[in-house]
Design a protein around this motif. Sequence first.
Motif, PDB file in Angstrom:
ATOM      1  N   SER A 228      78.862  64.701  44.899  1.00  0.00           N
ATOM      2  CA  SER A 228      79.029  66.076  44.425  1.00  0.00           C
ATOM      3  C   SER A 228      79.942  66.171  43.207  1.00  0.00           C
ATOM      4  O   SER A 228      79.924  67.161  42.495  1.00  0.00           O
ATOM      5  N   ASN A 229      80.750  65.134  42.954  1.00  0.00           N
ATOM      6  CA  ASN A 229      81.634  65.132  41.777  1.00  0.00           C
ATOM      7  C   ASN A 229      80.938  64.623  40.528  1.00  0.00           C
ATOM      8  O   ASN A 229      81.558  64.526  39.477  1.00  0.00           O
ATOM      9  N   GLY A 230      79.656  64.270  40.643  1.00  0.00           N
ATOM     10  CA  GLY A 230      78.915  63.773  39.498  1.00  0.00           C
ATOM     11  C   GLY A 230      79.081  62.279  39.268  1.00  0.00           C
ATOM     12  O   GLY A 230      78.650  61.757  38.247  1.00  0.00           O
ATOM     13  N   SER A 231      79.693  61.577  40.213  1.00  0.00           N
ATOM     14  CA  SER A 231      79.887  60.139  40.071  1.00  0.00           C
ATOM     15  C   SER A 231      78.667  59.398  40.604  1.00  0.00           C
ATOM     16  O   SER A 231      78.076  59.785  41.598  1.00  0.00           O
ATOM     17  N   ASP A 232      78.328  58.310  39.918  1.00  0.00           N
ATOM     18  CA  ASP A 232      77.235  57.452  40.330  1.00  0.00           C
ATOM     19  C   ASP A 232      77.788  56.218  41.011  1.00  0.00           C
ATOM     20  O   ASP A 232      78.866  55.735  40.671  1.00  0.00           O
ATOM     21  N   SER A 233      77.027  55.691  41.952  1.00  0.00           N
ATOM     22  CA  SER A 233      77.308  54.370  42.487  1.00  0.00           C
ATOM     23  C   SER A 233      75.965  53.701  42.756  1.00  0.00           C
ATOM     24  O   SER A 233      74.961  54.360  42.986  1.00  0.00           O
ATOM     25  N   LEU A 234      75.968  52.391  42.672  1.00  0.00           N
ATOM     26  CA  LEU A 234      74.783  51.601  42.955  1.00  0.00           C
ATOM     27  C   LEU A 234      75.143  50.570  44.009  1.00  0.00           C
ATOM     28  O   LEU A 234      76.236  49.995  43.972  1.00  0.00           O
ATOM     29  N   GLU A 235      74.237  50.333  44.926  1.00  0.00           N
ATOM     30  CA  GLU A 235      74.427  49.264  45.892  1.00  0.00           C
ATOM     31  C   GLU A 235      73.160  48.432  45.880  1.00  0.00           C
ATOM     32  O   GLU A 235      72.058  48.977  45.978  1.00  0.00           O
ATOM     33  N   ILE A 236      73.307  47.134  45.692  1.00  0.00           N
ATOM     34  CA  ILE A 236      72.137  46.278  45.702  1.00  0.00           C
ATOM     35  C   ILE A 236      72.309  45.191  46.757  1.00  0.00           C
ATOM     36  O   ILE A 236      73.415  44.769  47.068  1.00  0.00           O
TER      37      ILE A 236
END
Length: 123
Positions: A30-38
Amino acid sequence: METIYNWLLENTGNAGHYYTVLNTHRQHDSNGSDSLEIMARRSADFSVVNLVFVNEHTADGPDSDRNGRLVTSYLFSDEQQVIDYIATGTEPQASASEQTTGVRVLVVEPGGEAATITFPHEQ
């Protein structure tokens, strides 16, 4: 994160890299932060690891211990260094104490069945 995400999509399954990308999961909070998990297989020892990418300016990022044991953490200054790490295993040149911004990469060893790559049972 967009550059890393696009590279991951284009290179999923490519066994010629240091990490073979098996699966990618992208999250927006909701804060506009992205994260990726692979989920990836390390070519050197064929072990399965989860790599979690978060922007360093975000708080703690995703809970890395929820699916395994945190092995190590790196801070890369830009997205291209992250891509180089996935492709060649090249670790960042500067120590984490010398940098204040960038992309944090958490290397997590998944636990239990999450670390197993299985094929469907034959009928």
